[in-house]
Structure formats: structure tokens, C-alpha cells
Design an enzyme around this catalytic site. Structure first.
Site, short mmCIF file in Angstrom:
data_model
loop_
_atom_site.label_atom_id
_atom_site.label_comp_id
_atom_site.label_asym_id
_atom_site.label_seq_id
_atom_site.Cartn_x
_atom_site.Cartn_y
_atom_site.Cartn_z
N TRP A 99 0.83 -1.21 0.00
CA TRP A 99 0.00 0.00 0.00
C TRP A 99 0.86 1.25 0.00
O TRP A 99 0.56 2.22 -0.71
CB TRP A 99 -0.98 -0.02 1.17
CG TRP A 99 -1.98 -1.13 1.07
CD1 TRP A 99 -2.13 -2.19 1.92
CD2 TRP A 99 -2.96 -1.33 0.02
NE1 TRP A 99 -3.14 -3.01 1.48
CE2 TRP A 99 -3.66 -2.52 0.32
CE3 TRP A 99 -3.30 -0.61 -1.13
CZ2 TRP A 99 -4.69 -3.01 -0.49
CZ3 TRP A 99 -4.32 -1.10 -1.94
CH2 TRP A 99 -5.01 -2.28 -1.62
N ASP A 166 -1.79 6.58 6.54
CA ASP A 166 -2.82 5.64 6.08
C ASP A 166 -3.10 4.70 7.25
O ASP A 166 -2.27 3.88 7.62
CB ASP A 166 -2.29 4.87 4.86
CG ASP A 166 -3.28 3.82 4.35
OD1 ASP A 166 -4.31 3.59 4.99
OD2 ASP A 166 -2.99 3.23 3.28
N LYS A 190 -12.26 -2.00 6.85
CA LYS A 190 -11.44 -2.92 7.63
C LYS A 190 -11.90 -2.97 9.09
O LYS A 190 -12.09 -4.02 9.65
CB LYS A 190 -9.96 -2.51 7.59
CG LYS A 190 -9.40 -2.26 6.19
CD LYS A 190 -9.09 -3.52 5.41
CE LYS A 190 -8.83 -3.31 3.92
NZ LYS A 190 -7.79 -2.38 3.58
C1 LIG Z 1 -7.18 -1.96 2.14
C2 LIG Z 1 -6.11 -0.92 2.22
C3 LIG Z 1 -5.99 0.10 1.26
C4 LIG Z 1 -6.88 0.17 0.05
O1 LIG Z 1 -8.13 0.62 0.39
P1 LIG Z 1 -9.27 0.86 -0.71
O2 LIG Z 1 -10.33 1.49 0.12
O3 LIG Z 1 -9.63 -0.48 -1.27
O4 LIG Z 1 -8.72 1.77 -1.76
C5 LIG Z 1 -5.00 1.05 1.43
N1 LIG Z 1 -4.17 1.00 2.49
C6 LIG Z 1 -4.25 0.04 3.41
C7 LIG Z 1 -3.30 0.05 4.57
C8 LIG Z 1 -5.23 -0.95 3.31
O5 LIG Z 1 -5.31 -1.92 4.24
#
Ligand SMILES: *Cc1c(COP(=O)(O)O)cnc(C)c1O
Length: 357
Positions: A99, A166, A190
Site C-alpha cells: 500500500w 494511512d 477494515k
Molecule cells: C485496504 C487498504 C488500502 C486500500 O483501500 P481501498 O479502500 O480499497 O482503496 C489502502 N491502504 C491500506 C493500509 C489498506 O489496508
């Protein structure tokens, strides 16, 4: 059979969230209408948005000079929206996984990117230490929990420049010192709610420092000024996320969640370290994620991998197949996953070890 849901995302939500979402779809706030078919400008929905933002602030102790937004496009859209709004000349990034790499790739379209450190050399199985954050960069970007490799930055880092994080897969898993960050973002799917909402916690005064034209919808200012109601927000996802926030509050908030998460992770890591069939992907304890616990079958037992997945499936365990880039197994132990599910997995690992002899 009762299911034990270890999916990495979308992933387990509290039963409370599911039940209240069903209620809202059938009869939203006693309107006799579904939350799916009522104006986002209705007083009933405006109250949902305001309560979700207010509970977000309360649960994470977010200071007044920050805004909470619910946008669309997922965390992946934020990878571009962040540099669009914040990158004047140069940004710094820490590369801790798939990511992070995607965020880096997007930022390069907007200016110079300095990658201060990377753990790519070891398949992202650790968090780099002792790197230097350049003071001439506009911001420093980190991924606090690396959902795929299973590493996590479990503390709030000091940064001499605005810190951007993030937190897609560890938001609300622990208390966070928000004042150390300029911006925190993530997909809701998540640890918070259904896919479709992207949360952004943004310090209002970090904007206005780049000269480029920013399209209206990609400009944070648009959404801050309109309280995240510039256009139609993802109404169902926000409604549902609000239910999770209420559940979290009723269950002791982020401090209590952290305690439960530490306990669940300890039970599982202890078994991985003890069981002769398995090894943890992440060797250093301080780097091990409390949310996504990655492990592999040791070399001499590799041929039993599929059999193990079948074995646990018979006990209702779903979603533990590892990400294709890491292989092996990944057990995601988000807030809503009960300790009982971890115990069922641990017991299955012990019983499977016995069948191998
Ligand atoms: C799942 C995830 C993403 C991607 O998220 P989307 O909403 O599918 O774009 C980005 N960063 C992390 C750390 C993730 O776990």
C-alpha cells in the site's frame, strides 16, 4: 455452523452494526422509509452525519482544529488526493509495503518523492528504523498498519514536518495522539463499516499551500467547508459506520479495544511461535501487527498447506488464506473479532499439528 471470520477486508463487523443496519434499511429513524431512499438533506440523515463525525472526534479525542470527512473512492483515491492538495515541491514517504508503494507511485505524479527508508529488501517483514525525515519536504507519509505483510507502527511517530498516515486497517484499534498528525485517512471496510466510505481526519490549516488547480471534488477544502455534505455522501456506509462507533463507545472505546486486541494477538502469536508447523512472517515482536497476523507453514511441512485450510474450514474458520504476495496464512483480528474465534483457530492449529505427528 458458527463462522469465525478472519477476512482482511471487507471484514468482520460487530453483530450490533449488522442488526442496526438492517433496521435502518427497513425503517430508518422511524420515518417509515429506508435509509437508502431518503434525502441526504433530510434532518434525519443530517443527524446521522453529524453524530458520526462527533463520535469519531470523541472516541479518538480529536482536537477542534481538525475536521472529520466521509468521502468516496477508497484509500486508493487518497493516494492521489493527498499529493494533489499538499505536495508543493517534495514529499517524503516511508515504504513499508504494497500500500505504501502504491501511495508513492501516485505521489510521483505531483512532484519529487523522497523515500526515506524501505523494508522491501526483506519482503516488507519489518518496520525500518533510524531513518531521517527531510525537513524541506511538505509532508511525511506513513502506513501505520501493513495489512498484507502484517507489520504495524504501533506508536505515534515524531515528525518535524506534517505527518500523514494511512490507517485503513488499524483505525480505532488503539488510542492515537491525533495532534501528532496533519492528516489520517483510510477505507472504512477494515475496522469501521462497509466498503464505500473513506474517512479523512484533517487538520484544517494544512491546506492552501499548493498553487495548482484542484478539481472541486478532489479538494479537501470543498468537503471541510460543507461538513462532508458537498454532494451525496455514501449514506448507507456512513449510517453503518455510525453503528460501529456506537458499539465501540458502549464497549469501552479505543482503550478497551486495544486491550482486547493485544490479548487476541498474544494468544495467536504465542501459538505460532510454539507450533512446530508454523512460523511468523514478522520476526521482531515490536513490528508485529495486532490486526493482521501473518504466518507460514515451515518448509518441511509445506505440502500440508491446503490440508490445513480444509481442516480449519470444517471448524467454521474463513478468510485465513494469506495474500498472494506473501503466501501462507493471514488471520485478521480486527476490533469486532471475538477472542473466542482466535481460541478456535489456536485449537485447530494444535489439533492439526497432532494429525501430522
Ligand atoms: C485496504 C487498504 C488500502 C486500500 O483501500 P481501498 O479502500 O480499497 O482503496 C489502502 N491502504 C491500506 C493500509 C489498506 O489496508
Amino acid at each position: 455452523m458458527k463462522k469465525h471470520n478472519f477476512y482482511a477486508g471487507p471484514s468482520i463487523l460487530p453483530q450490533y452494526t449488522i442488526d442496526k443496519t438492517i433496521e435502518g434499511i427497513q425503517n430508518f429513524a422511524d420515518t417509515g422509509l429506508s435509509v437508502l431512499e431518503i434525502s441526504h438533506r433530510s434532518k434525519e440523515f443530517v443527524a446521522v452525519m453529524e453524530e458520526a463525525q462527533q463520535l469519531f472526534k470523541e472516541l479518538l479525542n480529536i482536537p477542534d482544529e481538525y475536521s472529520v470527512l466521509f468521502l468516496q473512492g477508497g484509500a486508493s483515491t487518497q493516494f492521489a488526493m493527498i499529493p494533489f492538495n499538499l505536495l508543493g515541491k517534495k514529499a517524503a514517504y516511508l515504504d513499508t509495503g504494497a500500500w505504501s508503494s502504491k501511495a508513492i507511485k501516485e505521489a510521483k505524479g505531483f512532484g519529487e518523492v523522497e523515500v526515506v527508508a524501505s523494508s522491501k529488501d526483506k519482503g516488507y517483514n519489518y518496520i525500518p528504523k533510524n531513518f531521517e525525515i527531510p525537513v524541506d519536504a511538505d509532508y511525511f507519509h506513513i502506513t501505520t498498519n501493513n495489512t498484507i505483510a502484517g507489520t504495524e507502527i504501533k506508536f505515534d511517530m515524531d515528525s518535524p514536518i506534517p505527518l500523514v498516515a494511512d490507517m485503513s486497517s488499524d483505525i480505532f484499534s488503539r488510542p492515537v495522539n491525533i495532534s501528532k498528525y496533519a492528516l489520517i485517512y483510510g477505507g472504512a471496510q477494515k475496522n469501521l463499516g462497509p466498503a464505500g466510505a473513506t474517512f479523512v481526519i484533517i487538520k484544517n490549516d494544512i491546506l492552501g499551500k499548493v498553487n495548482r488547480h484542484i478539481p472541486t471534488m478532489l479538494n479537501y477544502k470543498t468537503h471541510i467547508d460543507k461538513g462532508s455534505m458537498f454532494n451525496t455522501p455514501p449514506v448507507l456506509a456512513v449510517f453503518s459506520a455510525l453503528q460501529t462507533l456506537k458499539w465501540l463507545k458502549a464497549n469501552g472505546g479505543v482503550e478497551a479495544a486495544q486491550k482486547r486486541n493485544v490479548e487476541k494477538a498474544e494468544i495467536l502469536y504465542d501459538e505460532i511461535d510454539r507450533n512446530k508447523l508454523f512460523s511468523a512472517v514478522v520476526p521482531a515482536e515490536e513490528d508485529r501487527s495486532l490486526m493482521n497476523i501473518t504466518f507460514v507453514m515451515n518448509q518441511n511441512f509445506k505440502e500440508h498447506e491446503t490440508a490445513f485450510l480444509d481442516f480449519v474450514a470444517q471448524r467454521g474458520i474463513v478468510g485465513i488464506k494469506g495474500h498472494r504476495s506473501v503466501g501462507g496464512f493471514r488471520a485478521s483480528t480486527y476490533n469486532a473479532l471475538p477472542k473466542e474465534s482466535v481460541e478456535v483457530l489456536v485449537k485447530a492449529m494444535q489439533d492439526f499439528e497432532k494429525t501430522i505427528g
